[in-house]
Design a protein around this motif. Sequence first.
Motif, PDB file in Angstrom:
ATOM      1  N   ASP A   6      -4.121   2.831  -5.470  1.00 30.90           N
ATOM      2  CA  ASP A   6      -5.470   3.068  -5.995  1.00 30.90           C
ATOM      3  C   ASP A   6      -5.456   3.877  -7.294  1.00 30.90           C
ATOM      4  OD1 ASP A   6      -4.862   5.625  -5.113  1.00 30.90           O
ATOM      5  OD2 ASP A   6      -6.485   5.740  -3.659  1.00 30.90           O
ATOM      6  N   TYR A  65      -0.155   6.109  -6.017  1.00 26.22           N
ATOM      7  CA  TYR A  65      -0.638   5.221  -4.969  1.00 26.22           C
ATOM      8  C   TYR A  65      -1.282   3.985  -5.587  1.00 26.22           C
ATOM      9  CZ  TYR A  65       0.431   8.921  -1.721  1.00 26.22           C
ATOM     10  OH  TYR A  65       1.101   9.846  -0.969  1.00 26.22           O
ATOM     11  N   GLY A  74       0.796  -1.220   0.000  1.00 23.64           N
ATOM     12  CA  GLY A  74       0.000   0.000   0.000  1.00 23.64           C
ATOM     13  C   GLY A  74       0.830   1.273   0.000  1.00 23.64           C
TER      14      GLY A  74
END
Length: 69
Positions: A60, A58, A41
Motif C-alpha cells: 500500500d 508495504y 501482500g
Amino acid sequence: MIGGKMMQGKSENGFDISDEEMDARFNLAVDRAIQKAKVMGKPIAKYDEKLKKAYLEYPDGRREYGTKA
C-alpha cells in the motif's frame, strides 16, 4: 567437478554463460521475487539513501523504518 561431472571447455566462471548473462538472470529473478512478494501482500526490504536507514515498504506504499539494535 560439478554434480559429479568434470567440467571441460567452460568459461572462466565455470559456466557456459557469460558473467553479464548471469547478472541479467540474477536481476530478473530478484525482480520477479519482489513482484511476487507485492502480489502476496508482503513487505519489501529497502534502503533510504537520504536518511541512511533501512525500511520495509508495504504494497500500500506505507513504510516502516527500522530501529537500531
